[in-house]
Enzyme design. Structure first.
Site, PDB file in Angstrom:
ATOM      1  CG  ASN A  39      -2.340 -27.134 -18.171  1.00  0.00           C
ATOM      2  OD1 ASN A  39      -2.089 -28.376 -17.827  1.00  0.00           O
ATOM      3  ND2 ASN A  39      -2.037 -25.983 -17.445  1.00  0.00           N
ATOM      4  CD  GLU A  41       0.502 -22.429 -18.177  1.00  0.00           C
ATOM      5  OE1 GLU A  41       1.682 -22.118 -17.592  1.00  0.00           O
ATOM      6  OE2 GLU A  41      -0.522 -22.676 -17.445  1.00  0.00           O
ATOM      7  CB  CYS A  50      -7.394 -25.952 -22.320  1.00  0.00           C
ATOM      8  SG  CYS A  50      -7.658 -24.141 -21.557  1.00  0.00           S
ATOM      9  CD  GLU A  52     -10.538 -28.545 -20.215  1.00  0.00           C
ATOM     10  OE1 GLU A  52      -9.444 -28.090 -20.598  1.00  0.00           O
ATOM     11  OE2 GLU A  52     -11.228 -28.145 -19.478  1.00  0.00           O
ATOM     12  CB  CYS A  86     -12.495 -25.909 -23.006  1.00  0.00           C
ATOM     13  SG  CYS A  86     -10.726 -25.935 -23.362  1.00  0.00           S
TER      14      CYS A  86
HETATM   15  N1  THU Z   1      -6.854 -24.845 -17.804  1.00  0.00           N
HETATM   16  C1  THU Z   1      -7.075 -25.881 -18.549  1.00  0.00           C
HETATM   17  O1  THU Z   1      -6.084 -26.746 -18.954  1.00  0.00           O
HETATM   18  N2  THU Z   1      -8.396 -26.368 -18.633  1.00  0.00           N
HETATM   19  C2  THU Z   1      -9.335 -25.572 -18.066  1.00  0.00           C
HETATM   20  O2  THU Z   1     -10.274 -26.069 -18.119  1.00  0.00           O
HETATM   21  C3  THU Z   1      -9.109 -24.325 -17.200  1.00  0.00           C
HETATM   22  C4  THU Z   1      -7.662 -23.984 -17.330  1.00  0.00           C
HETATM   23  C5  THU Z   1      -5.370 -24.379 -18.073  1.00  0.00           C
HETATM   24  C6  THU Z   1      -4.760 -23.229 -18.700  1.00  0.00           C
HETATM   25  C7  THU Z   1      -3.653 -22.566 -18.143  1.00  0.00           C
HETATM   26  O3  THU Z   1      -2.534 -23.474 -18.668  1.00  0.00           O
HETATM   27  C8  THU Z   1      -3.774 -22.946 -16.569  1.00  0.00           C
HETATM   28  O4  THU Z   1      -4.963 -23.992 -16.489  1.00  0.00           O
HETATM   29  C9  THU Z   1      -4.256 -21.756 -15.742  1.00  0.00           C
HETATM   30  O5  THU Z   1      -5.511 -21.050 -16.070  1.00  0.00           O
END
Ligand code: THU
Length: 130
Positions: A39, A41, A50, A52, A86
């Site tokens: 991920n 941000e 995310c 994925e 995702c």
């Molecule tokens: N997140 C993912 O990378 N994949 C997921 O399937 C669920 C959430 C990340 C998004 C964000 O950066 C952090 O987790 C908290 O929601």
């Protein structure tokens, strides 16, 4: 290296200063290649992506489109499942029988077929609810 190992390694590179929640993802394609994502941000929160999503982008950029296995990992008390968006992104390149393994850093794993995570995934050309 297993798909889980690849996801764990990707997770270490996560950029998650706002949520503090690092996620790693790894996809195997029909060719046997593995693509990873974490991920990423952003200070403008909705612009984050995310793990994925990153792995899918890496796969497509490399010229591949046929996902046969997925693994995601987080340091959570129980395995996390992919967010709704995702699931739909995975369904673009993975059939309903593709196994999605959801893992924790401590070693818990749950595996479910993508079709169980996203029944009736949207497809632009749909012939019926099959
Ligand atoms: N997140 C993912 O990378 N994949 C997921 O399937 C669920 C959430 C990340 C998004 C964000 O950066 C952090 O987790 C908290 O929601």
């Amino acid at each position: 290296m297993t798909l889980l190992d690849a996801a764990v390694a990707a997770r270490r590179n996560a950029h998650a200063p706002y949520s503090g929640f690092a996620v790693g993802a790894a996809l195997r394609t029909a060719s046997g290649a593995v693509f990873i994502g974490c991920n990423v941000e952003n200070a403008a929160y909705p612009e984050g992506s995310c793990a994925e999503t990153g792995a899918i982008a890496a796969m497509v950029a490399a010229g591949e489109r046929d996902i046969v296995e997925v693994c995601i990992v987080a340091d959570s008390p129980a395995p996390i499942s992919p967010c709704g968006g995702c699931r739909q992104r995975l369904a673009e390149f993975a059939g309903p029988d593709v196994p999605v393994t959801m893992a924790t850093l401590s070693g818990q794993t749950v595996t479910a077929p993508l079709g169980d995570l996203l029944p009736l995934a949207f497809r632009s050309v749909r012939t019926g609810f099959d």
